[in-house]
Design a protein around this motif. Structure first.
Motif, PDB file in Angstrom:
ATOM      1  N   PHE A  75      19.607  12.249   4.929  1.00  0.00           N
ATOM      2  CA  PHE A  75      18.219  12.126   4.502  1.00  0.00           C
ATOM      3  C   PHE A  75      17.948  10.685   4.063  1.00  0.00           C
ATOM      4  O   PHE A  75      18.756  10.075   3.345  1.00  0.00           O
ATOM      5  CB  PHE A  75      17.926  13.082   3.348  1.00  0.00           C
ATOM      6  CG  PHE A  75      18.092  14.533   3.708  1.00  0.00           C
ATOM      7  CD1 PHE A  75      17.045  15.247   4.268  1.00  0.00           C
ATOM      8  CD2 PHE A  75      19.299  15.189   3.488  1.00  0.00           C
ATOM      9  CE1 PHE A  75      17.192  16.583   4.606  1.00  0.00           C
ATOM     10  CE2 PHE A  75      19.463  16.530   3.816  1.00  0.00           C
ATOM     11  CZ  PHE A  75      18.412  17.219   4.384  1.00  0.00           C
ATOM     12  N   LEU A  76      16.813  10.167   4.490  1.00  0.00           N
ATOM     13  CA  LEU A  76      16.415   8.801   4.149  1.00  0.00           C
ATOM     14  C   LEU A  76      15.026   8.794   3.526  1.00  0.00           C
ATOM     15  O   LEU A  76      14.185   9.636   3.843  1.00  0.00           O
ATOM     16  CB  LEU A  76      16.416   7.892   5.381  1.00  0.00           C
ATOM     17  CG  LEU A  76      17.756   7.659   6.093  1.00  0.00           C
ATOM     18  CD1 LEU A  76      17.919   8.639   7.240  1.00  0.00           C
ATOM     19  CD2 LEU A  76      17.835   6.224   6.609  1.00  0.00           C
ATOM     20  N   LEU A  77      14.807   7.836   2.663  1.00  0.00           N
ATOM     21  CA  LEU A  77      13.482   7.581   2.093  1.00  0.00           C
ATOM     22  C   LEU A  77      13.007   6.236   2.617  1.00  0.00           C
ATOM     23  O   LEU A  77      13.738   5.236   2.532  1.00  0.00           O
ATOM     24  CB  LEU A  77      13.538   7.571   0.571  1.00  0.00           C
ATOM     25  CG  LEU A  77      12.210   7.380  -0.182  1.00  0.00           C
ATOM     26  CD1 LEU A  77      12.243   8.127  -1.512  1.00  0.00           C
ATOM     27  CD2 LEU A  77      11.917   5.898  -0.453  1.00  0.00           C
ATOM     28  N   SER A  78      11.814   6.204   3.181  1.00  0.00           N
ATOM     29  CA  SER A  78      11.251   4.959   3.710  1.00  0.00           C
ATOM     30  C   SER A  78      10.176   4.442   2.769  1.00  0.00           C
ATOM     31  O   SER A  78       9.344   5.200   2.274  1.00  0.00           O
ATOM     32  CB  SER A  78      10.669   5.178   5.108  1.00  0.00           C
ATOM     33  OG  SER A  78       9.638   6.144   5.082  1.00  0.00           O
ATOM     34  N   GLU A  79      10.211   3.137   2.524  1.00  0.00           N
ATOM     35  CA  GLU A  79       9.251   2.488   1.630  1.00  0.00           C
ATOM     36  C   GLU A  79       8.606   1.315   2.346  1.00  0.00           C
ATOM     37  O   GLU A  79       9.296   0.356   2.732  1.00  0.00           O
ATOM     38  CB  GLU A  79       9.942   2.013   0.353  1.00  0.00           C
ATOM     39  CG  GLU A  79       9.006   1.336  -0.634  1.00  0.00           C
ATOM     40  CD  GLU A  79       9.739   0.762  -1.823  1.00  0.00           C
ATOM     41  OE1 GLU A  79       9.090   0.482  -2.847  1.00  0.00           O
ATOM     42  OE2 GLU A  79      10.978   0.579  -1.737  1.00  0.00           O
ATOM     43  N   LEU A  80       7.313   1.391   2.534  1.00  0.00           N
ATOM     44  CA  LEU A  80       6.561   0.312   3.173  1.00  0.00           C
ATOM     45  C   LEU A  80       6.406  -0.842   2.187  1.00  0.00           C
ATOM     46  O   LEU A  80       5.886  -0.668   1.083  1.00  0.00           O
ATOM     47  CB  LEU A  80       5.200   0.828   3.628  1.00  0.00           C
ATOM     48  CG  LEU A  80       4.261  -0.171   4.299  1.00  0.00           C
ATOM     49  CD1 LEU A  80       4.879  -0.721   5.574  1.00  0.00           C
ATOM     50  CD2 LEU A  80       2.919   0.490   4.596  1.00  0.00           C
ATOM     51  N   ILE A  81       6.851  -2.023   2.580  1.00  0.00           N
ATOM     52  CA  ILE A  81       6.848  -3.173   1.679  1.00  0.00           C
ATOM     53  C   ILE A  81       5.677  -4.111   1.954  1.00  0.00           C
ATOM     54  O   ILE A  81       4.920  -4.472   1.051  1.00  0.00           O
ATOM     55  CB  ILE A  81       8.178  -3.949   1.783  1.00  0.00           C
ATOM     56  CG1 ILE A  81       9.330  -3.043   1.391  1.00  0.00           C
ATOM     57  CG2 ILE A  81       8.155  -5.184   0.879  1.00  0.00           C
ATOM     58  CD1 ILE A  81       9.262  -2.506  -0.021  1.00  0.00           C
ATOM     59  N   SER A  82       5.506  -4.512   3.188  1.00  0.00           N
ATOM     60  CA  SER A  82       4.466  -5.497   3.493  1.00  0.00           C
ATOM     61  C   SER A  82       4.054  -5.405   4.950  1.00  0.00           C
ATOM     62  O   SER A  82       4.781  -4.857   5.794  1.00  0.00           O
ATOM     63  CB  SER A  82       4.934  -6.921   3.168  1.00  0.00           C
ATOM     64  OG  SER A  82       6.005  -7.286   4.010  1.00  0.00           O
ATOM     65  N   LEU A  83       2.874  -5.960   5.209  1.00  0.00           N
ATOM     66  CA  LEU A  83       2.338  -6.054   6.571  1.00  0.00           C
ATOM     67  C   LEU A  83       1.762  -7.448   6.748  1.00  0.00           C
ATOM     68  O   LEU A  83       0.960  -7.900   5.910  1.00  0.00           O
ATOM     69  CB  LEU A  83       1.266  -4.990   6.807  1.00  0.00           C
ATOM     70  CG  LEU A  83       0.609  -5.006   8.184  1.00  0.00           C
ATOM     71  CD1 LEU A  83       1.551  -4.432   9.220  1.00  0.00           C
ATOM     72  CD2 LEU A  83      -0.703  -4.225   8.173  1.00  0.00           C
ATOM     73  N   ASP A  84       2.162  -8.133   7.780  1.00  0.00           N
ATOM     74  CA  ASP A  84       1.699  -9.493   8.044  1.00  0.00           C
ATOM     75  C   ASP A  84       1.087  -9.542   9.439  1.00  0.00           C
ATOM     76  O   ASP A  84       1.797  -9.669  10.435  1.00  0.00           O
ATOM     77  CB  ASP A  84       2.865 -10.477   7.940  1.00  0.00           C
ATOM     78  CG  ASP A  84       2.397 -11.924   7.987  1.00  0.00           C
ATOM     79  OD1 ASP A  84       1.215 -12.162   8.282  1.00  0.00           O
ATOM     80  OD2 ASP A  84       3.222 -12.828   7.726  1.00  0.00           O
TER      81      ASP A  84
END
Length: 373
Positions: A75-84
């Motif tokens: 199981f993994l947790l994904s975290e959106l950090i930034s968008l450029d």
């Protein structure tokens, strides 16, 4: 009635004056009360609109296809950090949060009470991503790109090292490339030229294989993260979800950002048309206060500041908002100011010449016939 009596010479002027003063006080009080009420309404509406339409966490839709229950699952947790959008990439952090090799619920034992013996099936798992969808750095660019099955893992999960205080963290980061809405038929939406209607998509594909060459299910346990100015939605690709992570993440401008841009563009056009209307009245001989020309000219320099205050707008001119709003208004205000200045200069010059001719004519008319001879 009071003003009529005053004009008619009503002898009871003192009572009329008191009534006028009383009316003025009531008007001032009504003005203050109205201002306070309008201010409260504006504050409440602005705060509520901003709160309920703010940018929220990444919305994720999990796959509806069940993974093979007989296989091991990580199981993994994904975290959106930034968008450029300029660099055309998206950064995400991935956390290992569970593994069914420790138990059917996938919960990893706590650091304070690690298992005495690591289960035999808790072998290392190679997590491999589609590198064509990633932004690679350094020596990775030297590798030949192709459409073969990806085989070089991005991260190796080693359960036996998880409880070692000297081991590295079970966290890794990926930088994904941004694309248009469809990979096969680019739509051109993934461009800042379409601001604030630009939209982008990032594709994530990953699978896991242990050291015994057995397939391991990868399941996203949770998704989170906020990108300033963008609404992000992650949808699982159900056609490719058999034990893999196959997500399509779509980014589009927040509704508040679009509304703010519309308000700024409309405001710039209104200021421009007011200035043009004032210039037209001057051309037809109507007198205008000097403030009617000073304020728009000052706004000419403020328009660029308003343009720069748009959230996420490209630094240089060239977006669609510039061609339909900012640039035409700047051109209209500049040309109108130049023609208006030239008209006023010419009009003043003609008026001076006419005044001189009238002065000479009056001087000649004052001369007596004897003096003129």
């Amino acid at each position: 009635m009071i003003f009529r009596n005053l004009l008619a010479g009503d002898p009871n002027k003192e009572s009329n004056n008191r009534a006028i003063i009383k009316m003025a006080r009531h008007r001032n009080l009504a003005c203050v009360v109205t201002f306070i009420l309008i201010s409260i309404i504006c504050i409440i509406c602005g705060v509520l609109i901003g709160f309920f339409h703010r940018v929220r966490n990444l919305k994720a839709t999990d796959s509806i296809n069940a993974n093979d229950a007989s296989r091991r699952t990580v199981f993994l947790l994904s975290e959106l950090i930034s968008l450029d959008p300029i660099a055309s990439n998206m950064v995400m952090n991935w956390y290992i949060v569970g593994d069914t090799c420790f138990g059917p619920d996938g919960i990893i034992p706590d650091f304070s009470s690690p298992p005495q013996v690591i289960p035999d099936n808790c072998t290392a798992v190679n997590i491999t991503f589609d590198t064509n969808l990633l932004r690679l750095n350094g020596d990775d660019w030297d590798k030949k790109l192709d459409n073969n099955v990806p085989s070089v893992p991005i991260f190796t999960w080693m359960p036996e090292n998880y409880f070692n205080p000297f081991s590295k963290s079970a966290i890794f980061r990926t930088t994904s490339a941004l694309f248009s809405k469809t990979l096969t038929k680019p739509s051109g939406d993934a461009s800042l030229q379409n601001y604030p209607f630009d939209s982008y998509q990032a594709y994530v594909f990953a699978y896991g294989i242990d050291t015994n060459n057995n397939t391991v299910n990868l399941q996203r346990d949770e998704s989170t993260g906020i990108v300033v100015g963008f609404s992000a939605v992650s949808v699982a690709n159900n056609e490719e979800s058999d034990g893999t992570i196959a997500d399509i993440i779509t980014f589009s401008r927040n509704s508040l950002v679009i509304s703010y841009v519309f308000i700024i563009v409309i405001g710039v056009w209104i200021i421009t048309l007011i200035f043009v209307g004032s210039a037209c009245k001057v051309l037809f001989g109507y007198q205008q206060p000097i403030e009617a020309f000073v304020i728009p000219i000052g706004t000419l320099f403020a328009i660029t500041s308003l343009r720069g205050s748009m959230p996420g707008a490209p630094a240089g001119f060239g977006a669609i908002i510039d061609f339909v709003g900012v640039l035409p208004c700047l051109a209209i205000i500049t040309l109108t100011g130049v023609f208006l200045f030239a008209f006023l200069v010419v009009a003043k010059s003609i008026e001076g010449v006419v005044n001189e001719e009238h002065a000479e004519r009056r001087a000649l008319e004052k001369l007596s016939p004897t003096d003129s001879i």
